[in-house]
Design a protein around this motif. Sequence first.
Motif, PDB file in Angstrom:
ATOM      1  N   SER A 276       9.779  -3.192   7.819  1.00  0.00           N
ATOM      2  CA  SER A 276      10.427  -4.080   8.295  1.00  0.00           C
ATOM      3  C   SER A 276      10.937  -4.817   7.652  1.00  0.00           C
ATOM      4  CB  SER A 276       9.028  -4.906   8.461  1.00  0.00           C
ATOM      5  OG  SER A 276       8.983  -5.472   7.095  1.00  0.00           O
ATOM      6  N   LYS A 277      11.644  -5.102   6.534  1.00  0.00           N
ATOM      7  CA  LYS A 277      12.900  -6.129   5.568  1.00  0.00           C
ATOM      8  C   LYS A 277      14.364  -4.940   6.452  1.00  0.00           C
ATOM      9  CE  LYS A 277      11.132  -9.514   4.809  1.00  0.00           C
ATOM     10  NZ  LYS A 277      11.015 -10.953   6.101  1.00  0.00           N
ATOM     11  N   GLY A 278      14.204  -3.580   6.684  1.00  0.00           N
ATOM     12  CA  GLY A 278      15.588  -3.173   6.303  1.00  0.00           C
ATOM     13  C   GLY A 278      15.681  -2.890   8.438  1.00  0.00           C
TER      14      GLY A 278
ATOM     15  N   SER B  60      15.609 -10.747   4.280  1.00  0.00           N
ATOM     16  CA  SER B  60      14.971  -9.923   3.481  1.00  0.00           C
ATOM     17  C   SER B  60      14.492  -9.567   2.423  1.00  0.00           C
ATOM     18  CB  SER B  60      16.362  -8.371   3.948  1.00  0.00           C
ATOM     19  OG  SER B  60      16.412  -6.754   3.809  1.00  0.00           O
ATOM     20  N   THR B  61      15.372  -7.982   1.764  1.00  0.00           N
ATOM     21  CA  THR B  61      13.966  -8.691   0.428  1.00  0.00           C
ATOM     22  C   THR B  61      14.937  -7.157  -0.134  1.00  0.00           C
ATOM     23  OG1 THR B  61      12.295  -7.363  -0.774  1.00  0.00           O
ATOM     24  CG2 THR B  61      12.611  -6.360   1.309  1.00  0.00           C
ATOM     25  N   SER B  62      15.638  -7.944  -1.384  1.00  0.00           N
ATOM     26  CA  SER B  62      15.622  -6.755  -2.267  1.00  0.00           C
ATOM     27  C   SER B  62      14.921  -4.915  -2.649  1.00  0.00           C
ATOM     28  CB  SER B  62      16.173  -7.120  -3.836  1.00  0.00           C
ATOM     29  OG  SER B  62      16.499  -8.228  -3.614  1.00  0.00           O
ATOM     30  N   VAL B  63      13.740  -4.925  -2.003  1.00  0.00           N
ATOM     31  CA  VAL B  63      13.047  -4.058  -2.481  1.00  0.00           C
ATOM     32  C   VAL B  63      13.487  -2.776  -1.314  1.00  0.00           C
ATOM     33  CG1 VAL B  63      10.553  -2.895  -1.581  1.00  0.00           C
ATOM     34  CG2 VAL B  63      11.341  -4.626  -2.768  1.00  0.00           C
ATOM     35  N   THR B  64      14.434  -2.972  -0.145  1.00  0.00           N
ATOM     36  CA  THR B  64      15.351  -2.038   0.042  1.00  0.00           C
ATOM     37  C   THR B  64      16.487  -1.275  -1.003  1.00  0.00           C
ATOM     38  OG1 THR B  64      16.923  -3.694   0.833  1.00  0.00           O
ATOM     39  CG2 THR B  64      15.148  -3.546   2.362  1.00  0.00           C
TER      40      THR B  64
ATOM     41  N   SER C 155       0.828  -0.945  -0.670  1.00  0.00           N
ATOM     42  CA  SER C 155       0.015   0.213   0.197  1.00  0.00           C
ATOM     43  C   SER C 155       0.924   1.161   0.315  1.00  0.00           C
ATOM     44  CB  SER C 155      -0.497   0.164   1.283  1.00  0.00           C
ATOM     45  OG  SER C 155      -1.358   1.529   1.007  1.00  0.00           O
ATOM     46  N   PRO C 156       0.328   2.340  -0.200  1.00  0.00           N
ATOM     47  CA  PRO C 156       1.496   3.671  -0.712  1.00  0.00           C
ATOM     48  C   PRO C 156       1.348   3.416   0.985  1.00  0.00           C
ATOM     49  CG  PRO C 156      -0.812   3.566  -1.947  1.00  0.00           C
ATOM     50  CD  PRO C 156      -0.600   2.202  -1.621  1.00  0.00           C
ATOM     51  N   ILE C 157       2.584   4.221   1.479  1.00  0.00           N
ATOM     52  CA  ILE C 157       2.622   5.310   2.935  1.00  0.00           C
ATOM     53  C   ILE C 157       1.175   5.956   3.483  1.00  0.00           C
ATOM     54  CG2 ILE C 157       4.082   6.037   4.544  1.00  0.00           C
ATOM     55  CD1 ILE C 157       6.065   5.308   3.054  1.00  0.00           C
ATOM     56  N   ALA C 158       0.776   6.498   2.560  1.00  0.00           N
ATOM     57  CA  ALA C 158      -0.336   7.197   3.045  1.00  0.00           C
ATOM     58  C   ALA C 158      -1.307   6.983   2.740  1.00  0.00           C
ATOM     59  CB  ALA C 158      -0.203   8.940   1.518  1.00  0.00           C
ATOM     60  N   THR C 159      -2.231   5.891   2.715  1.00  0.00           N
ATOM     61  CA  THR C 159      -3.141   5.460   2.445  1.00  0.00           C
ATOM     62  C   THR C 159      -2.832   3.834   3.357  1.00  0.00           C
ATOM     63  OG1 THR C 159      -3.331   4.375   0.673  1.00  0.00           O
ATOM     64  CG2 THR C 159      -4.331   6.328   0.803  1.00  0.00           C
ATOM     65  N   LEU C 160      -2.000   3.549   3.957  1.00  0.00           N
ATOM     66  CA  LEU C 160      -1.599   1.808   4.296  1.00  0.00           C
ATOM     67  C   LEU C 160      -2.794   2.208   5.920  1.00  0.00           C
ATOM     68  CD1 LEU C 160      -0.483  -1.050   4.783  1.00  0.00           C
ATOM     69  CD2 LEU C 160       1.709   0.452   6.337  1.00  0.00           C
ATOM     70  N   ASP C 161      -2.974   0.885   5.921  1.00  0.00           N
ATOM     71  CA  ASP C 161      -4.036   0.764   7.018  1.00  0.00           C
ATOM     72  C   ASP C 161      -3.013   0.639   8.298  1.00  0.00           C
ATOM     73  OD1 ASP C 161      -5.401  -0.743   9.361  1.00  0.00           O
ATOM     74  OD2 ASP C 161      -6.823  -0.864   7.669  1.00  0.00           O
ATOM     75  N   LEU C 162      -3.049   0.824   9.726  1.00  0.00           N
ATOM     76  CA  LEU C 162      -1.812   0.410  10.397  1.00  0.00           C
ATOM     77  C   LEU C 162      -2.306  -0.133  10.838  1.00  0.00           C
ATOM     78  CD1 LEU C 162      -1.428   4.149  12.222  1.00  0.00           C
ATOM     79  CD2 LEU C 162      -0.487   3.419  10.234  1.00  0.00           C
ATOM     80  N   ASP C 163      -2.942  -1.071  11.363  1.00  0.00           N
ATOM     81  CA  ASP C 163      -3.836  -2.571  11.607  1.00  0.00           C
ATOM     82  C   ASP C 163      -3.170  -3.382  10.709  1.00  0.00           C
ATOM     83  OD1 ASP C 163      -4.866  -1.620  13.713  1.00  0.00           O
ATOM     84  OD2 ASP C 163      -7.320  -1.934  12.693  1.00  0.00           O
TER      85      ASP C 163
ATOM     86  N   SER D  93       4.306   1.356  -2.733  1.00  0.00           N
ATOM     87  CA  SER D  93       3.711   0.821  -2.260  1.00  0.00           C
ATOM     88  C   SER D  93       4.186  -0.717  -1.773  1.00  0.00           C
ATOM     89  CB  SER D  93       2.476   0.193  -3.480  1.00  0.00           C
ATOM     90  OG  SER D  93       3.420  -0.860  -3.366  1.00  0.00           O
ATOM     91  N   TYR D  94       5.412  -0.550  -1.508  1.00  0.00           N
ATOM     92  CA  TYR D  94       6.653  -0.938  -0.561  1.00  0.00           C
ATOM     93  C   TYR D  94       6.639  -0.545   0.616  1.00  0.00           C
ATOM     94  CZ  TYR D  94       6.570  -5.258  -3.781  1.00  0.00           C
ATOM     95  OH  TYR D  94       6.113  -5.896  -5.289  1.00  0.00           O
ATOM     96  N   GLY D  95       6.450   0.561   1.036  1.00  0.00           N
ATOM     97  CA  GLY D  95       7.690   1.321   2.061  1.00  0.00           C
ATOM     98  C   GLY D  95       7.374   0.920   3.179  1.00  0.00           C
TER      99      GLY D  95
END
Length: 245
Positions: free
Chosen positions: A157-159, A140-144, A98-106, A150-152
């Motif tokens: 979490s993987k950082g 971890s993940t290469s997305v770091t 999800s984009p950071i701006a709209t991520l459900d905090l749950d 949308s992977y923020g």
Amino acid sequence: MSSNTTRVALVTGGSGGIGRAVAGRLAADGIAVGVHYAGNEARADATVADITSSGGRALSVGADIADEHAMSAAFDAVEREFGGVDVVVNTAGIMILSPIATLDLDDLDRMHRTNIRGTFVVSQQAARRVRGGGAIINFSTSVTRLRLPSYGAYAASKGAVEAMTLVLARELRGKDITVNAVAPGPTATPLFLEGKDEATIDGLAKAAPLERLGTPQDIAEAVAFLAGPARWINGQVLYANGGIA
């Protein structure tokens, strides 16, 4: 540890995707494997059956990865069955995009509990139990590096996983235990493919110089390297991504 003692691994998230490939690959190297699952016992049992039918040794163990008491019991079960633990591979994780701006905090909290707390719980148990000459391998993940929109939250979490992995490697000074993380790139697993259209998948496949998605077996080879011969690689993040980042 004497050379005739069977090495033993515990693979979290071992019932599907990358975890299942890792469990099978380590078993092929003669390692007895504890196949951890969170909710899908049948799939974990199928992984165990695949290993044992090929002449390997395996045991399925269920536990909530973020529950320290449940994971302690899982480690206990593997130690009782096989005599100890030499390799811990922590593939278990969840990914919510999800984009950071709209991520459900749950959803942020869910990823934090599994990816950060879960990795911490497993790393803590591994630090206490892995025998000399062993290896701890987190995921971890290469997305770091890729910084895809949308992977923020997932990348964050993987950082955290990378940070605790690199610190633990130094905390285990003198114990002859390596601690590393594997950071896969786009890999054809249900976790990765879910919710993506064909054009998106094709684009990611072409992004790497090798022009394909990774396979679970590709990632399992990197893990087997760190679990076995790679004794001089320690406190590192190994990017297994075909050159995408």
